[in-house]
Design a protein around this motif. Sequence first.
Motif, PDB file in Angstrom:
ATOM      1  N   GLY A  47       0.802  -1.209   0.105  1.00 37.81           N
ATOM      2  CA  GLY A  47      -0.151  -0.050   0.003  1.00 37.81           C
ATOM      3  C   GLY A  47       0.687   1.329  -0.086  1.00 37.81           C
ATOM      4  N   LEU A  48       1.913   1.290   0.846  1.00 37.37           N
ATOM      5  CA  LEU A  48       2.817   2.438   0.624  1.00 37.37           C
ATOM      6  C   LEU A  48       3.745   2.546  -0.416  1.00 37.37           C
ATOM      7  N   PHE A  49       4.635   1.507  -0.625  1.00 30.85           N
ATOM      8  CA  PHE A  49       5.456   1.607  -1.562  1.00 30.85           C
ATOM      9  C   PHE A  49       5.225   1.198  -3.036  1.00 30.85           C
ATOM     10  N   LYS A  50       4.159   0.447  -3.270  1.00 28.95           N
ATOM     11  CA  LYS A  50       3.921   0.054  -4.699  1.00 28.95           C
ATOM     12  C   LYS A  50       2.444   0.671  -5.195  1.00 28.95           C
ATOM     13  N   GLY A  51       1.482   0.602  -4.457  1.00 34.17           N
ATOM     14  CA  GLY A  51       0.385   0.980  -4.668  1.00 34.17           C
ATOM     15  C   GLY A  51      -0.253   2.334  -4.294  1.00 34.17           C
ATOM     16  N   GLY A  52       0.497   3.109  -3.681  1.00 37.21           N
ATOM     17  CA  GLY A  52      -0.030   4.480  -3.152  1.00 37.21           C
ATOM     18  C   GLY A  52       0.434   5.650  -3.792  1.00 37.21           C
ATOM     19  N   ILE A  53       0.989   5.699  -5.045  1.00 36.40           N
ATOM     20  CA  ILE A  53       1.501   6.663  -5.758  1.00 36.40           C
ATOM     21  C   ILE A  53       0.078   7.791  -5.767  1.00 36.40           C
ATOM     22  N   GLN A  54      -0.922   7.405  -6.198  1.00 34.00           N
ATOM     23  CA  GLN A  54      -1.888   8.576  -6.294  1.00 34.00           C
ATOM     24  C   GLN A  54      -2.353   9.142  -5.052  1.00 34.00           C
ATOM     25  N   THR A  55      -2.252   8.216  -4.120  1.00 35.69           N
ATOM     26  CA  THR A  55      -2.714   9.035  -2.727  1.00 35.69           C
ATOM     27  C   THR A  55      -1.487   9.916  -2.164  1.00 35.69           C
ATOM     28  N   LEU A  56      -0.379   9.307  -2.339  1.00 35.27           N
ATOM     29  CA  LEU A  56       1.092  10.217  -1.897  1.00 35.27           C
ATOM     30  C   LEU A  56       0.828  11.611  -2.960  1.00 35.27           C
ATOM     31  N   ILE A  57       0.662  11.501  -4.077  1.00 36.95           N
ATOM     32  CA  ILE A  57       0.825  12.693  -5.060  1.00 36.95           C
ATOM     33  C   ILE A  57      -0.646  13.353  -4.447  1.00 36.95           C
ATOM     34  N   GLY A  58      -1.498  12.984  -4.301  1.00 40.56           N
ATOM     35  CA  GLY A  58      -2.709  13.793  -3.775  1.00 40.56           C
ATOM     36  C   GLY A  58      -2.457  14.400  -2.471  1.00 40.56           C
ATOM     37  N   LEU A  59      -1.812  13.780  -1.681  1.00 37.44           N
ATOM     38  CA  LEU A  59      -1.565  14.498  -0.283  1.00 37.44           C
ATOM     39  C   LEU A  59      -0.404  15.494  -0.368  1.00 37.44           C
ATOM     40  N   PHE A  60       0.354  15.284  -1.504  1.00 37.59           N
ATOM     41  CA  PHE A  60       1.569  16.284  -1.660  1.00 37.59           C
ATOM     42  C   PHE A  60       0.697  17.490  -2.208  1.00 37.59           C
ATOM     43  N   LEU A  61      -0.047  17.268  -3.130  1.00 35.22           N
ATOM     44  CA  LEU A  61      -0.860  18.483  -3.802  1.00 35.22           C
ATOM     45  C   LEU A  61      -1.638  18.997  -2.588  1.00 35.22           C
ATOM     46  N   PHE A  62      -2.325  18.506  -1.620  1.00 30.80           N
ATOM     47  CA  PHE A  62      -3.168  18.962  -0.641  1.00 30.80           C
ATOM     48  C   PHE A  62      -2.283  20.036   0.189  1.00 30.80           C
TER      49      PHE A  62
END
Length: 337
Positions: A47-62
Amino acid sequence: MNILGNVRILGTMKKFPAGIMVIPLLLGCLVNTFFPDILTIGGFTTGLFKGGIQTLIGLFLFCSGATIDVKMAGRTIYVGVVLTALKFFIGFGLGLLLNAMFGEAGLLGLSSLAVIGAVTNSNGVIYATLASEYGEESDVGATSILALNDGPFFTMIALGAAGMGTFPAKDMIACMVPMILGFIVGNLDHEWRKILAPGMVLLPPFNGFTLGAGMNLFNIAAAGASGIVLGLLTLLTTGLLSFIIYSLLRRQPDPMGAAIGTTAGVAATTPASIAAADPSFEPQVEGATAQIAASVVITAILCPLMVSFLAKWSDKWFEKRGKKRRAHVPGADELAQ
């Protein structure tokens, strides 16, 4: 001898321009290439290192949106709009030019989908890191506006405007929501801004690794000369050329004009997203994806080096005139030391 606490991992990473993002990206790419099963064991690891890119980018944008102070939005909006416009129109124009000259086959197999997808998409994480190190506070804030070109948003606009495809407005609007919400929260409650601001420093390493975990060195190598050409085209046109144009607009050298000379990691997903909205692009997806992935890696390595060089050149230009190029940016010391 106790080495705990004495290994300077972060200090070594900071010796490289945008190293806190680029080095994890390369590490993620290596792990995904040679030990891919490690990242797909499930649970929190995947969830963190492979499938979380959309969530991480969304959080970064937030978080990025929350750092914009409406009271100083004028300069921030100006920087963001100018750099975003340069990135879009240069990429759009280059794609149309190559299509007109070489047709659908493109230059060395570079289709309009690959060129526009790579050149119009800048890596917001690298830009934010470089802005913290070499720019001003308004340059950092401009990340939120530049984030609009991360992903298929502007590629859809460009291909649609050129009559090459048709895309739903919903897909183009979706990427704007985290940034807008962050902007609202940060300006309604400055305490939330203080809490979210460290995300601009915390998230880049995780974004970098997760982006790299979606790449494969062999697929990138398969892109061959075309992928290298695409990376260099992106670097030179929206890096060096944007630096020249942006510096002319500011009437002084500004290395942040070159900081958009990258291809966003999420741009590698753009061909598939485009084809999902318009199936006529399906035959181009595999080749364009490999080429864009190569451009991501090449520009992630070379663009920070270019900005670092131009920053030193700009400093000398100002020193000769008895001036100082930049003001202190909150958080810059943490990124640059």
